[in-house]
Design a protein around this motif. Structure first.
Motif, PDB file in Angstrom:
ATOM      1  N   ASP A   1       0.833  -1.200   0.000  1.00  0.00           N
ATOM      2  CA  ASP A   1       0.000   0.000   0.000  1.00  0.00           C
ATOM      3  C   ASP A   1       0.870   1.253   0.000  1.00  0.00           C
ATOM      4  O   ASP A   1       0.614   2.211   0.728  1.00  0.00           O
ATOM      5  N   GLY A   2       1.928   1.204  -0.831  1.00  0.00           N
ATOM      6  CA  GLY A   2       2.796   2.364  -0.950  1.00  0.00           C
ATOM      7  C   GLY A   2       3.570   2.700   0.311  1.00  0.00           C
ATOM      8  O   GLY A   2       3.913   3.855   0.547  1.00  0.00           O
ATOM      9  N   TYR A   3       3.809   1.682   1.126  1.00  0.00           N
ATOM     10  CA  TYR A   3       4.529   1.877   2.379  1.00  0.00           C
ATOM     11  C   TYR A   3       3.812   2.871   3.300  1.00  0.00           C
ATOM     12  O   TYR A   3       4.437   3.668   3.990  1.00  0.00           O
ATOM     13  N   LYS A   4       2.504   2.825   3.304  1.00  0.00           N
ATOM     14  CA  LYS A   4       1.735   3.665   4.213  1.00  0.00           C
ATOM     15  C   LYS A   4       2.027   3.247   5.651  1.00  0.00           C
ATOM     16  O   LYS A   4       1.931   2.076   5.999  1.00  0.00           O
ATOM     17  N   VAL A   5       2.371   4.236   6.487  1.00  0.00           N
ATOM     18  CA  VAL A   5       2.787   3.960   7.858  1.00  0.00           C
ATOM     19  C   VAL A   5       1.674   4.340   8.825  1.00  0.00           C
ATOM     20  O   VAL A   5       1.114   5.437   8.751  1.00  0.00           O
ATOM     21  N   GLU A   6       1.360   3.425   9.722  1.00  0.00           N
ATOM     22  CA  GLU A   6       0.439   3.694  10.827  1.00  0.00           C
ATOM     23  C   GLU A   6       1.159   3.353  12.127  1.00  0.00           C
ATOM     24  O   GLU A   6       1.826   2.329  12.225  1.00  0.00           O
ATOM     25  N   ALA A   7       1.008   4.239  13.128  1.00  0.00           N
ATOM     26  CA  ALA A   7       1.738   4.044  14.379  1.00  0.00           C
ATOM     27  C   ALA A   7       0.839   4.363  15.563  1.00  0.00           C
ATOM     28  O   ALA A   7      -0.048   5.214  15.476  1.00  0.00           O
TER      29      ALA A   7
END
Length: 350
Positions: A327-333
């Protein structure tokens, strides 16, 4: 063969999305001029009160009052007109409740080497008069210490690791003038420490020159070195820095260490990081070492020894970030509590 310098320059001129995506690692710093805080026992509406004062260009000049509600643990905030406050830093306890701009008069919170003077009065959201009067000025110089406030111990849904570093901390001294706290005209019982005949302190916490340090907050801005007014500063140290999400090889697991320094105090808290997984890459920060108090007055050493939550509460925090390569290197933290239960503090001080 191209040189490493040339390859680096070309990468910077034509960034690859895989290399451009970074983990949201950062440290943020706010300051508070002074603070007074105490717990309330056996009251149907409120369980605690904190008064904060500000006097700087970023916030303006004035006070605000935090009232922790008994029904749901949320914190209502009452501020004087003219203050500019970032509300995202007030998600303590069970979270932020209502926020009001009200007339607070008198609005006195003075903390000096000679003592503490508080005179606060305002009406809460349904018209109850809140009155706070504290005065321990007795002509003697106060003995203060640097202290890490256990604010994070009571946060149920953290959006950051909040480290409240109080550079001049003390408890209000017993003098000939007893503190007065009234809600709707009724005198209120506040918490107290055992052995008051010996330490001669009220359980009213007071501090000046507070540095509020947030580690990996939501909406991270990506700086590892934060500065505030004057000499205020904090750093997030990484050894080594974790790889960018797109740089981890399939099946690879990397580990390292991290720590936070505040002012000239290194490793106020510290821990380990681990990066692993594909196609979803996960980076976790575990807090493995809490605060180690140094050079505290005797009664503060006793309290932080008898009640180890003052030192250990940071170790109940865990941060995890995930990046999906599909997913386009989508980051969630997000931060979470690994342990959150009532501690001995309330029992001992009630």
């Amino acid at each position: 063969m191209r040189s490493a310098r040339r390859e680096h320059d070309e990468d910077m001129a034509n960034p690859d999305p895989v290399h451009a995506v970074q983990w949201p690692l950062s440290v943020h710093l706010e300051t508070i001029d002074a603070m007074v805080n105490f717990e309330i026992h056996n009251h149907p509406v409120y369980t605690g009160v904190e008064v904060q004062s500000f006097d700087d260009e970023a916030h303006g000049t004035g006070v605000l009052v935090l009232m922790c509600r008994a029904d749901n643990g949320k914190v209502d905030v009452y501020q004087q007109p003219g203050l500019t406050i970032d509300r995202s830093g007030y998600g303590i306890a069970a979270g932020l409740g209502d926020w009001f701009t009200v007339d607070i008069s008198p609005a006195v919170l003075e903390v000096s080497d000679s003592g503490v003077h508080v005179d606060i009065k305002f009406d809460d959201k349904i018209g109850r008069a809140i009155e706070i009067q504290v005065d321990d000025r007795n002509g003697k110089r106060r003995c203060t210490a640097e202290f890490l406030a256990p604010v994070g111990a009571e946060i149920e849904h953290p959006t950051e690791l909040m480290l409240v570093w109080m550079r001049r901390f003390d408890l209000v001294r017993q003098t000939g003038i007893d503190p007065v706290v009234r809600i709707d005209g009724e005198s209120i019982r506040i918490g107290r420490l055992p052995g008051r005949w010996m330490h001669r302190r009220h359980l009213i916490k007071v501090a000046s020159d507070l540095w509020i340090v947030s580690v990996n907050p939501d909406e991270s801005k990506g700086t590892l070195d934060a500065h505030g007014p004057g000499e205020a500063n904090a750093q997030l140290h990484l050894s080594p820095p974790p790889p960018a999400p797109g740089m981890l090889k399939p099946g690879e697991v990397l580990t390292g260490k991290w720590s936070v320094s505040i002012g000239d105090h290194a490793d106020v808290v510290s821990g380990t990081w681990k990066c692993a997984g594909t196609p979803v890459v996960a980076l976790t920060f575990a807090v493995t070492r809490g605060w180690q108090p140094r050079q505290l007055p005797l009664f503060m050493r006793v309290v932080t020894t008898v009640l180890p939550m003052f030192r250990r509460w940071p170790t109940t925090y865990m941060w995890e970030a995930r990046a999906d390569v599909r997913d386009g290197y989508k980051v969630e933290a997000t931060w979470r509590r690994t342990v959150h239960k009532k501690n001995l503090y309330t029992k001992v001080t009630s």
